[in-house]
Design an enzyme around this catalytic site. Structure first.
Site, PDB file in Angstrom:
ATOM      1  N   LYS A  22      29.467  45.247   7.370  1.00  0.00           N
ATOM      2  CA  LYS A  22      30.471  44.184   7.533  1.00  0.00           C
ATOM      3  C   LYS A  22      30.619  43.408   6.229  1.00  0.00           C
ATOM      4  CE  LYS A  22      29.836  43.861  12.491  1.00  0.00           C
ATOM      5  NZ  LYS A  22      29.050  43.321  13.605  1.00  0.00           N
ATOM      6  N   GLN A  67      25.374  38.230  14.961  1.00  0.00           N
ATOM      7  CA  GLN A  67      25.142  39.637  15.313  1.00  0.00           C
ATOM      8  C   GLN A  67      24.281  39.709  16.575  1.00  0.00           C
ATOM      9  OE1 GLN A  67      26.468  42.379  13.668  1.00  0.00           O
ATOM     10  NE2 GLN A  67      25.594  43.582  15.338  1.00  0.00           N
ATOM     11  N   ASP A 126      34.908  37.270  16.692  1.00  0.00           N
ATOM     12  CA  ASP A 126      34.507  38.331  17.616  1.00  0.00           C
ATOM     13  C   ASP A 126      35.237  38.182  18.955  1.00  0.00           C
ATOM     14  OD1 ASP A 126      32.926  40.455  17.053  1.00  0.00           O
ATOM     15  OD2 ASP A 126      31.011  39.461  17.444  1.00  0.00           O
TER      16      ASP A 126
END
Ligand code: NAP
Length: 286
Positions: free
Chosen positions: A54, A98, A121
């Site tokens: 990422k 994460q 997200d």
């Protein structure tokens, strides 16, 4: 009929190229890059690989990217403090924690603490609610990527019969909402669904997001249907396969995603795209 393969790698590259153009325009206009910062707690090796990818992808697309690595024994209070720090930082447009976090931390408490305007997200209740009531907002990356694959394939969703198999908050439910937003008639199937094969046989668009290798048999697929396989399963031989029996399904479908190389590459691309969306929306709000 042999299906066209939906090339997720190529489409993800196209999305990343668009992101790079938008990021450059943002920099020119606002004097800074759109910023994505990732918090990684603990030492799960897979998570470390994902986060590295990422960060590298963000940099390549002209975004500011940074990773905050925190030890496995980080307390929930310390993690919440870090989230609040990034919520308050003006140069940060997107925050990603994460998952999974270590067991002593409640992931819902962490998600709830995120500033929804930075929720790249698309996991906060605010983002989910905005999606379901048809308001602008940040959409979860994997479902967002599936929609882009359908659009790039030229699938007409208006009035189409779609089935989504799997109802997780991360994938199934948001995909169902996005298909509904585009005027498809949606069946949202799950582990208690009766006669799944018959429901799949009626569908013009099949989205499989279960996590069970080849659960969806090829002969369930209607001739000419479009199939998006979100599932990632490892065979005993170490091969990655999807939730759909690919070899048989591709003889019936009009278009189908391979696993790997279909939905997978889209997730990071949509994360970058969401970060630029968030940066633009925050700049507009000011
Ligand atoms: P999840 O949270 O485990 O949800 C699985 C869903 O499948 C549940 O709703 C479950 O139903 C349903 N299900 C289980 N067995 C079923 C059956 N026999 N028939 C019909 N439905 C059944 O999984 P997830 O997070 O949504 O992920 C799904 C898959 O996508 C996994 O393989 C995951 O690795 C993959 N994935 C890929 C990406 C990517 O970037 N490509 C991203 C995210 C996830 P109930 O609700 O009734 O239990």
């Amino acid at each position: 009929m042999t299906a066209t393969l939906i090339d997720g790698k190529a489409i993800a590259e196209k999305v990343k190229a668009e992101v790079a153009l938008r990021a450059a325009a943002f920099l020119a206009k606002h004097g800074r890059k759109p910023g994505l910062e990732v918090i990684l707690v603990g030492d799960d090796p897979a998570s470390h690989v994902y986060v590295k990818n990422k960060e590298a992808s963000a940099g390549k697309a002209g975004l500011h990217g940074a990773v905050h690595r925190m030890p496995a024994d980080t307390t929930q209070a310390a993690l919440l403090e870090k989230v609040r720090e990034l919520n308050a930082a003006d140069h940060v447009d997107g925050i990603l924690v994460q998952l999974p976090v270590p067991k002593h931390i409640d992931p819902l408490a962490i998600v709830d603490a995120l500033d929804p305007s930075k929720d790249v997200d698309g996991l906060t209740p605010e983002s989910a609610g905005r999606l379901w009531v048809g308001r602008k907002g940040l959409r979860p990356c994997t479902p967002h990527g599936c929609m882009r694959l359908l659009d790039e394939t030229g699938v007409k969703l208006d009035g189409a019969r779609a089935i989504v198999i799997g109802r997780s908050n991360l994938v199934g439910k948001p995909i169902a909402a996005m298909l509904l937003e585009r005027n498809a008639t949606v069946v949202l199937a799950h582990s208690r669904t009766k006669d799944l094969a018959d429901r799949v046989r009626e569908a013009d668009v099949v989205i499989a997001a279960v996590g069970k290798a080849e659960l969806v048999r090829g002969d369930w697929i209607q001739e000419g249907a479009v199939v998006i396989d979100v599932g990632i399963n490892r065979t005993p031989e170490g091969k990655l396969i999807g939730d759909v029996e690919f070899a048989a399904a591709k003889e019936r479908a009009r278009a189908i995603t391979p696993v790997p190389g279909g939905v997978g590459p889209m997730t990071i691309a949509m994360l970058l795209s969401n970060t630029v969306d968030a940066a633009e929306a925050r700049a507009e709000m000011r």
